[in-house]
Design a protein around this motif. Structure first.
Motif, PDB file in Angstrom:
ATOM      1  N   TRP B 102     130.363 -42.556  53.710  1.00  0.00           N
ATOM      2  CA  TRP B 102     131.608 -42.364  54.499  1.00  0.00           C
ATOM      3  C   TRP B 102     131.534 -43.286  55.707  1.00  0.00           C
ATOM      4  O   TRP B 102     130.662 -43.124  56.567  1.00  0.00           O
ATOM      5  CB  TRP B 102     131.701 -40.902  54.925  1.00  0.00           C
ATOM      6  CG  TRP B 102     132.976 -40.566  55.655  1.00  0.00           C
ATOM      7  CD1 TRP B 102     133.232 -40.742  56.975  1.00  0.00           C
ATOM      8  CD2 TRP B 102     134.153 -39.981  55.091  1.00  0.00           C
ATOM      9  NE1 TRP B 102     134.495 -40.318  57.272  1.00  0.00           N
ATOM     10  CE2 TRP B 102     135.089 -39.843  56.133  1.00  0.00           C
ATOM     11  CE3 TRP B 102     134.511 -39.576  53.809  1.00  0.00           C
ATOM     12  CZ2 TRP B 102     136.353 -39.304  55.939  1.00  0.00           C
ATOM     13  CZ3 TRP B 102     135.769 -39.030  53.611  1.00  0.00           C
ATOM     14  CH2 TRP B 102     136.681 -38.903  54.664  1.00  0.00           C
ATOM     15  N   ILE B 103     132.409 -44.251  55.770  1.00  0.00           N
ATOM     16  CA  ILE B 103     132.371 -45.261  56.842  1.00  0.00           C
ATOM     17  C   ILE B 103     133.690 -45.221  57.612  1.00  0.00           C
ATOM     18  O   ILE B 103     134.763 -45.113  57.014  1.00  0.00           O
ATOM     19  CB  ILE B 103     132.129 -46.665  56.245  1.00  0.00           C
ATOM     20  CG1 ILE B 103     130.709 -46.733  55.690  1.00  0.00           C
ATOM     21  CG2 ILE B 103     132.366 -47.768  57.272  1.00  0.00           C
ATOM     22  CD1 ILE B 103     130.378 -48.015  54.974  1.00  0.00           C
ATOM     23  N   THR B 104     133.600 -45.280  58.935  1.00  0.00           N
ATOM     24  CA  THR B 104     134.838 -45.250  59.730  1.00  0.00           C
ATOM     25  C   THR B 104     135.050 -46.540  60.512  1.00  0.00           C
ATOM     26  O   THR B 104     136.140 -46.767  61.022  1.00  0.00           O
ATOM     27  CB  THR B 104     134.831 -44.069  60.720  1.00  0.00           C
ATOM     28  OG1 THR B 104     133.682 -44.189  61.549  1.00  0.00           O
ATOM     29  CG2 THR B 104     134.818 -42.744  59.993  1.00  0.00           C
ATOM     30  N   GLU B 105     134.033 -47.366  60.621  1.00  0.00           N
ATOM     31  CA  GLU B 105     134.179 -48.625  61.359  1.00  0.00           C
ATOM     32  C   GLU B 105     134.167 -49.794  60.388  1.00  0.00           C
ATOM     33  O   GLU B 105     133.278 -49.901  59.542  1.00  0.00           O
ATOM     34  CB  GLU B 105     133.025 -48.786  62.367  1.00  0.00           C
ATOM     35  CG  GLU B 105     132.954 -47.687  63.413  1.00  0.00           C
ATOM     36  CD  GLU B 105     134.235 -47.560  64.230  1.00  0.00           C
ATOM     37  OE1 GLU B 105     134.871 -48.602  64.507  1.00  0.00           O
ATOM     38  OE2 GLU B 105     134.608 -46.425  64.563  1.00  0.00           O
ATOM     39  N   LEU B 106     135.142 -50.683  60.558  1.00  0.00           N
ATOM     40  CA  LEU B 106     135.246 -51.822  59.644  1.00  0.00           C
ATOM     41  C   LEU B 106     133.982 -52.674  59.673  1.00  0.00           C
ATOM     42  O   LEU B 106     133.559 -53.216  58.644  1.00  0.00           O
ATOM     43  CB  LEU B 106     136.450 -52.698  60.019  1.00  0.00           C
ATOM     44  CG  LEU B 106     137.830 -52.110  59.731  1.00  0.00           C
ATOM     45  CD1 LEU B 106     138.898 -53.097  60.176  1.00  0.00           C
ATOM     46  CD2 LEU B 106     137.988 -51.800  58.259  1.00  0.00           C
ATOM     47  N   ALA B 107     133.386 -52.788  60.853  1.00  0.00           N
ATOM     48  CA  ALA B 107     132.200 -53.636  60.991  1.00  0.00           C
ATOM     49  C   ALA B 107     131.047 -53.134  60.129  1.00  0.00           C
ATOM     50  O   ALA B 107     130.143 -53.896  59.776  1.00  0.00           O
ATOM     51  CB  ALA B 107     131.773 -53.687  62.449  1.00  0.00           C
ATOM     52  N   GLU B 108     131.086 -51.856  59.788  1.00  0.00           N
ATOM     53  CA  GLU B 108     129.988 -51.295  58.989  1.00  0.00           C
ATOM     54  C   GLU B 108     130.211 -51.431  57.484  1.00  0.00           C
ATOM     55  O   GLU B 108     129.351 -51.054  56.687  1.00  0.00           O
ATOM     56  CB  GLU B 108     129.817 -49.807  59.330  1.00  0.00           C
ATOM     57  CG  GLU B 108     129.311 -49.588  60.741  1.00  0.00           C
ATOM     58  CD  GLU B 108     129.358 -48.120  61.138  1.00  0.00           C
ATOM     59  OE1 GLU B 108     129.491 -47.262  60.234  1.00  0.00           O
ATOM     60  OE2 GLU B 108     129.284 -47.840  62.340  1.00  0.00           O
ATOM     61  N   LEU B 109     131.371 -51.961  57.095  1.00  0.00           N
ATOM     62  CA  LEU B 109     131.633 -52.089  55.663  1.00  0.00           C
ATOM     63  C   LEU B 109     130.686 -53.115  55.062  1.00  0.00           C
ATOM     64  O   LEU B 109     130.471 -54.181  55.643  1.00  0.00           O
ATOM     65  CB  LEU B 109     133.073 -52.558  55.421  1.00  0.00           C
ATOM     66  CG  LEU B 109     134.184 -51.522  55.505  1.00  0.00           C
ATOM     67  CD1 LEU B 109     135.523 -52.197  55.233  1.00  0.00           C
ATOM     68  CD2 LEU B 109     133.973 -50.383  54.526  1.00  0.00           C
ATOM     69  N   PRO B 110     130.126 -52.821  53.868  1.00  0.00           N
ATOM     70  CA  PRO B 110     129.289 -53.831  53.215  1.00  0.00           C
ATOM     71  C   PRO B 110     130.144 -55.018  52.744  1.00  0.00           C
ATOM     72  O   PRO B 110     131.375 -54.939  52.755  1.00  0.00           O
ATOM     73  CB  PRO B 110     128.699 -53.070  52.024  1.00  0.00           C
ATOM     74  CG  PRO B 110     129.570 -51.912  51.811  1.00  0.00           C
ATOM     75  CD  PRO B 110     130.237 -51.590  53.105  1.00  0.00           C
ATOM     76  N   HIS B 111     129.493 -56.087  52.337  1.00  0.00           N
ATOM     77  CA  HIS B 111     130.249 -57.283  51.940  1.00  0.00           C
ATOM     78  C   HIS B 111     130.194 -57.555  50.446  1.00  0.00           C
ATOM     79  O   HIS B 111     130.923 -58.381  49.945  1.00  0.00           O
ATOM     80  CB  HIS B 111     129.715 -58.503  52.698  1.00  0.00           C
ATOM     81  CG  HIS B 111     129.924 -58.394  54.174  1.00  0.00           C
ATOM     82  ND1 HIS B 111     131.133 -58.616  54.768  1.00  0.00           N
ATOM     83  CD2 HIS B 111     129.072 -58.030  55.158  1.00  0.00           C
ATOM     84  CE1 HIS B 111     131.027 -58.413  56.078  1.00  0.00           C
ATOM     85  NE2 HIS B 111     129.771 -58.054  56.336  1.00  0.00           N
TER      86      HIS B 111
END
Lengths: 511, 444
Positions: B102-111
């Protein structure tokens, strides 16, 4: 029709009089508004006659054309009306003191009254009739400006909460509940008669029905058209063919149309006075709606007119009378309309107990008793949380993740974190305060959200004003035009639109 | 169409979608009847794309739907990477699968390759993100074109799948201005694509062949809501519902046992001479409560899937639907704490959900002069297509006559389809089909 509407209608029937619909008035009544009404010949969309003026004028101006089918004669009366309208609206190029972003004052709201919805539609007809009128390169020819202003008026009239175009019949229906069906109240004379006529319900109904026989639509009564005006128009045509004087017959036409126009004018004035004499106060939120109305006027009309006056001759974006053929313009307009709809109730509900009760009844708002108050902030951070108890059956729109305001505190914001059943009568709802966190909020008491003295108080929560977020979507549509998927979403629509209209889009994007 | 043929058509469509979206096709639209395995198909296609190294964003229309997709992904494709992008400050709900962060910050999204699940509302606010290979849209007929426009930065390729019979996106403002726009912002995104010859020409268009949810005998009643044909996957007489005969109200027992045929039952109550109640019809709520009580206390047995043994009906097997929120509130009160786990909601909220047994209040029950809104087909279509075993439609008895007397005005803008007329036709057909098939029971 909701149960509350039925109750109000029954209350009105009980006293044989319209009763106030809300606790406050939701419309700004400017002191001396501009009023206008139209009549048109059967089968024509352009006006045959126009009555216009300011409410406090000694007498309104009545303009008629000898023959409603004669384009030149009709254009002549429209042009005179157009100039007066543009001057009243302090349109760019029509006054030394146009309304601009810098001098905008909500006390100067230009407001135009019409008797009913069909008269609002007449502005759409005027826009269609004259939007292509050109005299050489002159883009400020009065009829073209009238077309643009009419287009603005027509489009703006559909925006929820706008304060510039007042459909008198609708204003009465919005402000009062009548002991009558909605359909008949579309006729302004019927609505006004409910205030003017005396007596108990059965007799009053008959009198109101009789009064309502006076049409106020732009379309004339078929009997009058057939028996009075058609013979006069035929007579005029014969005289014209014979090369004889038209003065007398045109005066007769003018008189007949003038009587009809004045009936419409008088109904409008009556409607204004009914509302002006109402003892209810203007809702505090109306000021915000007026400001938004004037902002829109400056951005969407005055800016265009300023561009038209620009001597460079560069194309200026002008909305098409039919629709927005450009996808981004359509979507942006749609989101702005949605934002206005959200802002309307959110602006008014904090100052209107009846509107608040309506929101409660429809499930948009909810009433809750505070059962617990605690802080989830760490260190110096304060995050007030409340546990509240809500009666089952009054909660069906309440969902986790949604935001509300405490009634009376338009800037407050709480977020619903969890909803669970506690017993067969109640839900228990966990809400977190997002704003304010440490300042006082007002209700039955005035205290900080973290103050435990809130426990035991029953409070009303109403939908939060999220209109700013919705309005941002309008910009997001334009911003996405260079995205990798824009080939699908922002590609050119299959309908062919004039090249200069498409070129104008760049200006809209730049703004 | 036999089930073998249906299965083959289904798998052919899946392979074609994988091939197209992995190749040069930029737009795929799949229309699906209710309960036809839309999300199953969506995830089957997307999982193959992820296996091939693609980054796929998935737009669900509600948080609940997004969470449900995350659960299904974890269950069926748990070895493949996926994340759930939640709103700022939000936390994963209880029992959320560990394999889907569960991710809420875009910067933490994997690539890397994988599935990125969120809601349309969230995706419209995402900026400055590396474009995905595909944007897959579940329940696509609930996504307005204006919302899709904001997602243009997300991906070059679009895969839309949904049920065109469901309720279109909510429109609360005057949209006459855009009635004749080439791409109306308020219309469902796939509808705009299918109505536009240029876009249609670029799209891969398919449809799912069969409704798997409904009993075989119920499918014919929802077909008039659709402009494409489909079959029933369930075999005739496959589903079963039976209630014990020793319940006190034998009329209700008889009605419930009528559901054993798989066809819906239309139950009418007399229209009061003094007029219809405006929002809350107490008598109807009491009847609904009696049906629920009889189903649960009458030792009802049912079979939902072939090969299953008959089992008892529980509170979680029953769903109730009415269009008015006030009516739903009253139904909740009438059922009380004993039956608090019976789901009650509006058709809008029932979209994408199902229950073995549904009891619905006809959307025209308290309307004698239907408006355009009332005749919009989505609500009735949703109400008529949530059940796996049995459907009871309960209403006041004027509806047939009201529909017969109604004359559509064709007030749509020139050149536009007569949506109200079509809605009137679909409503009337649903009613008359049930009456002609002797599925109407008049209670006094």
């Amino acid at each position: 029709m909701s149960t509350r509407d039925i109750v109000r209608q029954l209350e009105a029937a009980k006293i044989s009089q319209p009763v106030p619909r809300y606790s406050t008035l939701h419309v700004r009544l400017v002191d001396n508004p501009f009023m206008v009404a139209f009549v048109r010949m059967a089968g024509e969309s352009r006006p045959w006659g126009i009555v216009y003026g300011r409410l406090n004028d000694a007498a309104p101006r009545v303009l008629t054309a000898g023959d409603g089918r004669n384009r030149e004669a009709v254009a002549e009366i429209c042009e005179e009306f157009g100039v007066a309208l543009c001057q009243y609206f302090r349109a760019e190029g029509h006054t030394f003191n146009p309304i601009t972003k810098d001098n905008l004052d909500t006390k100067d709201l230009p407001q135009i009254w019409v008797p009913g919805e069909r008269h609002v539609e007449m502005f759409h007809h005027l826009e269609y009739a004259y939007w292509r009128v050109r005299k050489g390169d002159d883009r400020t020819q009065p009829l073209t400006v009238l077309a643009r202003l009419s287009g603005w008026i027509f489009r703006e009239s559909g925006r929820t909460g706008q304060q510039q175009i007042i459909d008198a019949a609708r204003a009465l229906r919005d402000a009062y509940a009548f002991p009558a069906d909605t359909l008949s109240l579309g006729n302004l004379t019927t609505a006004v008669a409910w205030f003017k006529e005396d007596g108990v319900l059965p007799e009053k109904r008959i009198r109101v029905r009789t009064a309502g026989e006076q049409r106020v639509s732009p379309t004339l009564d078929p009997g009058l058209d057939k028996d009075v005006l058609s013979p006069l128009v035929e007579q005029r045509a014969d005289l014209l063919k014979a090369g004889k004087s038209l003065t007398l017959v045109e005066q007769k036409i003018h008189d007949a149309l003038g009587r009809e126009l004045m009936a419409r004018w008088n109904s409008m004035v009556d409607a204004y006075r009914i509302l002006a004499n109402d003892t209810r106060a203007e809702n505090i939120g109306v000021e915000k709606l007026v400001k938004s109305t004037m902002d829109k006027y400056v951005v969407e009309f005055q800016r265009v007119e300023r561009g038209m006056l620009d001597s460079s001759g560069d194309p200026v974006f002008t909305p098409h009378p039919e629709t927005d053929f450009h996808g981004s313009a359509a979507a942006a307009g749609y989101f702005r309309m949605q934002a206005a709809d959200v802002a309307y109730t959110a602006s008014l509900v904090h100052d209107d107990a009846e509107l608040c009760a309506e929101a409660l009844a429809s499930g948009h708002a909810f009433m809750a008793e505070v059962t617990d108050v605690w802080n989830t902030g760490v260190g110096r951070v304060t995050i007030p949380n409340w546990q509240v108890k809500v009666p089952i059956g009054e909660i069906s729109r309440l969902r986790e993740g949604e935001d509300y305001s405490l009634v009376g505190n338009p800037k407050s914001k709480v977020s619903v974190r969890e909803v669970e059943v506690v017993d067969e009568e109640h839900w228990s709802v966990h809400i977190e305060w997002e704003s304010p966190k440490v300042r006082d909020v007002s209700g039955p008491i005035s205290a900080k959200p973290l103050d435990s003295s809130w426990i035991g108080h029953r409070l009303i929560f109403v939908p939060c004003d999220t209109s700013a977020l919705t309005a941002k979507q309008a910009q997001a549509v334009w911003d996405a035009k260079d995205g990798v998927g824009a080939w699908l979403t922002h590609g050119r629509a299959p309908v062919q639109v004039e090249e200069n209209v498409i070129d104008d889009i760049t200006q809209l994007q730049d703004n | 169409m036999t089930n073998v043929e249906i299965d083959k058509e289904y798998s052919d469509l899946r392979e074609a979608l994988i091939k197209e979206l992995n190749g040069s096709c930029k737009l795929a639209v799949v229309q699906a009847p209710p309960g036809s395995g839309k999300t199953y198909m969506l995830l089957a296609v997307v999982s193959e794309l992820v296996r091939k190294g693609k980054r796929v964003s998935l737009a669900a229309q509600t948080r609940r739907q997004a969470d449900d997709i995350a659960h299904r992904w974890a269950r069926d494709y748990g070895q493949l990477p996926a994340v759930r992008l939640g709103s700022s400050g939000s936390q994963a709900p209880n029992n959320f699968p560990d394999t889907v962060p569960w991710i809420t910050e875009l910067a933490e999204l994997p690539h890397g390759p994988g599935l990125y699940i969120s809601t349309t509302a969230k995706w419209t606010w995402v900026r400055n993100l590396e474009p995905f290979d595909v944007l897959a849209i579940d329940e696509a007929w609930q996504m307005a074109w204006g919302d899709l426009m904001q997602c243009a930065k997300l991906s070059k390729k679009f895969f839309m799948i949904g049920d065109p019979g469901q309720i279109p996106p909510v429109v609360s403002v005057d949209v006459r201005r855009w009635a004749t726009a080439p791409r109306p912002p308020h219309k469902p995104a796939p509808e705009v694509v299918l109505d536009d010859p240029e876009l249609r020409a670029t799209a891969f268009i398919g449809s799912l062949p069969a409704c798997r949810r409904l009993p075989n005998e119920s499918v014919k009643y929802v077909k008039p809501f659709y402009n494409f044909d489909f079959s029933a996957y369930a075999e005739p007489n496959e589903r079963l519902l039976k209630v014990s005969n020793d319940e006190p109200d034998q009329r209700l027992v008889g009605i419930i046992n009528m559901l054993n045929s798989g066809q819906p039952v239309l139950v009418t109550l007399p229209t009061p001479e003094e007029g219809l109640p405006p929002e809350v019809d107490i008598e109807l709520t009491l009847r609904v409560e009696q049906f629920v009580r009889t189903l649960l206390m009458g030792r009802s047995q049912m079979v939902v899937a072939p090969g299953d043994k008959p089992r008892a009906v529980t509170v979680k097997d029953i769903g109730i639907c009415a269009t008015h929120r006030a009516m739903n509130g009253e139904l909740r009160k009438a059922l009380g704490a004993d039956f608090s786990e019976v789901s009650i909601d509006t058709p809008e909220r029932w979209q994408g959900l199902e229950r073995p047994i549904m009891i619905v209040v006809h959307p025209l029950s308290n309307v004698t002069d239907p408006s355009d809104f009332d005749l919009e087909t989505g609500r009735l279509c949703v109400m008529a297509s949530r059940h796996q075993v049995g459907l009871i439609v309960i209403t006041r008895d004027h509806v047939g006559a009201s529909l017969e007397e109604f004359i559509p005005q064709a007030s749509q803008a020139p050149g536009q389809p007569d949506v109200v007329g079509r809605g009137h036709f679909a409503h009337a057909r649903f009613w008359t089909d049930l009456v002609d098939d002797q599925r109407l029971v008049a209670l006094t």
